[in-house]
Motif scaffolding. Sequence first.
Motif, PDB file in Angstrom:
ATOM      1  N   ARG A 336      31.647  14.908  55.895  1.00  0.00           N
ATOM      2  CA  ARG A 336      32.657  13.801  56.199  1.00  0.00           C
ATOM      3  C   ARG A 336      32.135  13.014  57.320  1.00  0.00           C
ATOM      4  NH1 ARG A 336      38.944  15.198  55.850  1.00  0.00           N
ATOM      5  NH2 ARG A 336      38.872  15.903  53.460  1.00  0.00           N
ATOM      6  N   GLY A 339      31.295   6.994  56.141  1.00  0.00           N
ATOM      7  CA  GLY A 339      31.671   6.141  54.952  1.00  0.00           C
ATOM      8  C   GLY A 339      33.181   6.360  54.559  1.00  0.00           C
ATOM      9  N   ASP A 340      33.378   6.306  53.229  1.00  0.00           N
ATOM     10  CA  ASP A 340      34.836   6.284  52.771  1.00  0.00           C
ATOM     11  C   ASP A 340      34.935   7.638  51.917  1.00  0.00           C
ATOM     12  OD1 ASP A 340      33.490   5.522  50.595  1.00  0.00           O
ATOM     13  OD2 ASP A 340      34.235   3.732  50.213  1.00  0.00           O
ATOM     14  N   LEU A 341      35.878   7.737  51.167  1.00  0.00           N
ATOM     15  CA  LEU A 341      36.245   8.935  50.327  1.00  0.00           C
ATOM     16  C   LEU A 341      35.396   9.104  49.232  1.00  0.00           C
ATOM     17  CD1 LEU A 341      38.375  11.009  50.012  1.00  0.00           C
ATOM     18  CD2 LEU A 341      39.581   9.602  48.331  1.00  0.00           C
ATOM     19  N   VAL A 344      32.478  10.794  50.734  1.00  0.00           N
ATOM     20  CA  VAL A 344      32.777  12.428  50.875  1.00  0.00           C
ATOM     21  C   VAL A 344      32.720  13.215  49.343  1.00  0.00           C
ATOM     22  CG1 VAL A 344      34.666  13.975  51.399  1.00  0.00           C
ATOM     23  CG2 VAL A 344      34.433  12.051  52.644  1.00  0.00           C
TER      24      VAL A 344
ATOM     25  N   LEU B  95      44.266  15.805  55.422  1.00  0.00           N
ATOM     26  CA  LEU B  95      43.796  14.441  56.098  1.00  0.00           C
ATOM     27  C   LEU B  95      42.464  14.372  55.081  1.00  0.00           C
ATOM     28  CD1 LEU B  95      44.827  12.482  58.681  1.00  0.00           C
ATOM     29  CD2 LEU B  95      42.728  13.593  59.942  1.00  0.00           C
ATOM     30  N   ILE B  96      42.357  12.952  54.706  1.00  0.00           N
ATOM     31  CA  ILE B  96      41.385  12.366  53.992  1.00  0.00           C
ATOM     32  C   ILE B  96      40.892  11.203  54.630  1.00  0.00           C
ATOM     33  CG2 ILE B  96      42.130  13.822  51.915  1.00  0.00           C
ATOM     34  CD1 ILE B  96      42.751  10.630  50.969  1.00  0.00           C
ATOM     35  N   PRO B  97      39.482  11.051  54.405  1.00  0.00           N
ATOM     36  CA  PRO B  97      38.963   9.543  55.046  1.00  0.00           C
ATOM     37  C   PRO B  97      39.770   8.616  54.141  1.00  0.00           C
ATOM     38  CG  PRO B  97      37.141  10.934  54.460  1.00  0.00           C
ATOM     39  CD  PRO B  97      38.389  11.693  53.745  1.00  0.00           C
ATOM     40  N   ARG B  98      39.436   7.427  54.857  1.00  0.00           N
ATOM     41  CA  ARG B  98      39.960   6.096  54.193  1.00  0.00           C
ATOM     42  C   ARG B  98      39.508   5.841  52.685  1.00  0.00           C
ATOM     43  NH1 ARG B  98      41.967   2.173  58.143  1.00  0.00           N
ATOM     44  NH2 ARG B  98      41.685   0.499  56.405  1.00  0.00           N
ATOM     45  N   VAL B  99      40.270   5.544  51.944  1.00  0.00           N
ATOM     46  CA  VAL B  99      39.882   5.399  50.469  1.00  0.00           C
ATOM     47  C   VAL B  99      38.913   4.224  50.449  1.00  0.00           C
ATOM     48  CG1 VAL B  99      40.631   4.985  48.114  1.00  0.00           C
ATOM     49  CG2 VAL B  99      42.153   6.594  49.836  1.00  0.00           C
ATOM     50  N   HIS B 100      39.192   3.177  51.149  1.00  0.00           N
ATOM     51  CA  HIS B 100      38.353   2.176  51.145  1.00  0.00           C
ATOM     52  C   HIS B 100      38.033   1.556  52.459  1.00  0.00           C
ATOM     53  CE1 HIS B 100      36.792  -1.606  49.448  1.00  0.00           C
ATOM     54  NE2 HIS B 100      37.203  -2.294  50.398  1.00  0.00           N
TER      55      HIS B 100
END
Lengths: 488, 103
Positions: A336, A339-341, A344, B95-100
């Motif tokens: 992580r 960047g974005d998902l 990942v 919790l996940i990073p931003r999708v966009h």
Amino acid sequence: MKLHELSLQETHEQLSSRKISSAELTRAYLERVQRIDPQVKSYVTVSEDLALEQARQADERIKSGDGLTTLTGIPYSAKDSLSTRGVNTTCSSKILENYKPFYDSTAITNLNLAGSVLLGKNNMDEFGMGSSTENSGFFTTRNPWNFDRVPGGSSGGSAAAVAAGLAPFALGEDTGGSVRMPASFCGVTGLKTTYGRVSRYGLIPLVSSFDTIGPMARSAYDVSLVLEAIAGHDPKDGTSRVESVQNYSESLKKAENLRGLRIGIPKEYFVEGLDKEVDASVRAAIKQIESLGAEVMEVSLPHTQYAIPVYYLILFAEASSNLAKYDGVRFGLSERTTGDLMDVYLKTRETGFGAETKRRIMLGTFALSAGYYDAYYLKAQKVRALIRQDFQKAFETCDALITPVAPTTAFRIGEKISNPLDMYLSDVFVVAINLAGIPALSVPCGFSNGLPIGMQVMGPHLSEETLLRIGHLYQSQTDWHTKHPPCW
Amino acid sequence: MSEKAQIRVDEKLVREIASLARLDLTDDETKMFVSQFKDILDYVSVLNEVDTDNVAPAYLSSSNKNMPREDRVEESVPTEEFLANAPQSKDDYVLIPRVHVEQ
């Protein structure tokens, strides 16, 4: 006699008569693991605290005499694809390096109920993809008979642990030979169970329509005791078989000969490329089995040559789907940094998976992609139907079939790793069995240059009793299964 | 495998598949896969020899059917135990990073 040299039945007698305690036995195995496993490298995790606690509970149970089973207080190890609550379950993959399941697989639950003691988790090819354990994300297990050789795969750690006396029995998992091949290479007895005979609940899947859990031990009789404990219907596995579990060990005790049994020898399995000494040993074993009263006849499985391409195409497809869940979101490795998902996903999977796993995910994604599905995946499933029919037809005239497990004895570490296709071909005699979902037993039947040879005894669905009877009576007349490697 | 067996395996195809499989392959890996894919696809093309015109595919390895279980209410896993495996969590959620991300 040393504790690790006792059979399961002898160990049970020592425990139940309280000549030894489970704590004593467990400590003896843990001490051996600590001393010998740095060379063999069969364990990825040793669950010492849990083992000593389970041993303590087993000793209380033995003392009270309540609910004693043959396996109460007896230690074992399990392939690292079987979920164990609170104990790392990695599938020997970096992507699951720190993963601790919050539930047990049903096979483990059944051994907990029996009162067995988990020593730890065994090394394997990553997610079961390989025939040598060289594809482990952590390290390569060595063959206890010769440290320069592979133990076979993918349950190589489990086979090596049993062969080196680092566990009296182990649970392996067989998707395309992964119990039988390492059992053969390491000189132990291993059973690939009928698809659905042992619940797959909590088994981390590789190929959901092939995967089976099976025991690896030092004799067919020991295997029968473990099978009784782990087999049976499980509502948590929609493909598990509802038929009741036989009392295998009781039946083995009564077995006297093999009169009336018809054994088929598939001619397609005794062909060019089969090592001469393997050929001779398996043929000698067949003679021995004939002398026990069985009738031996040649049979044909005409689609045998297509088993490897069918097996691998289906494996690529199902494995690529099953491995889609490792995305760095809910569990496992997660890269992580930026960047974005999407980043990942890409970075986690690129970093976490090994080369062979990526290769198979790629091939599976290709075989399932629009435009190629019919040509590869569907075609393979159709030929699979023909391979199943071959077996059905053979079992109209015979009760069991006998072949070698592998065309050679254990190959050298490094010998096949750079040529994936060459590695795939080492599975030539074992994969058809998973396509048909039938059971097969690997039984030690000789040596070549100090390396074990195994014969494969297969039968129709749910014929485990017949296979174990053949193995047990053969072992009552031979001593291949009682030989031990130098590190023993 | 009909006309599709004449598939051209090159770096472009391997990169397309890698993108579908969510694998960020290195250049070396891409090159290696091109040659290995050719060998493996060539090998499995032996299945073309088998006449399967009137054969139904066998998706399961035995004849047993799927057996759904009865839906019963059972105690579920405590949230904190479940979240112990999550790479990041906040207030009982994964919790996940931003999708966009805006470029």
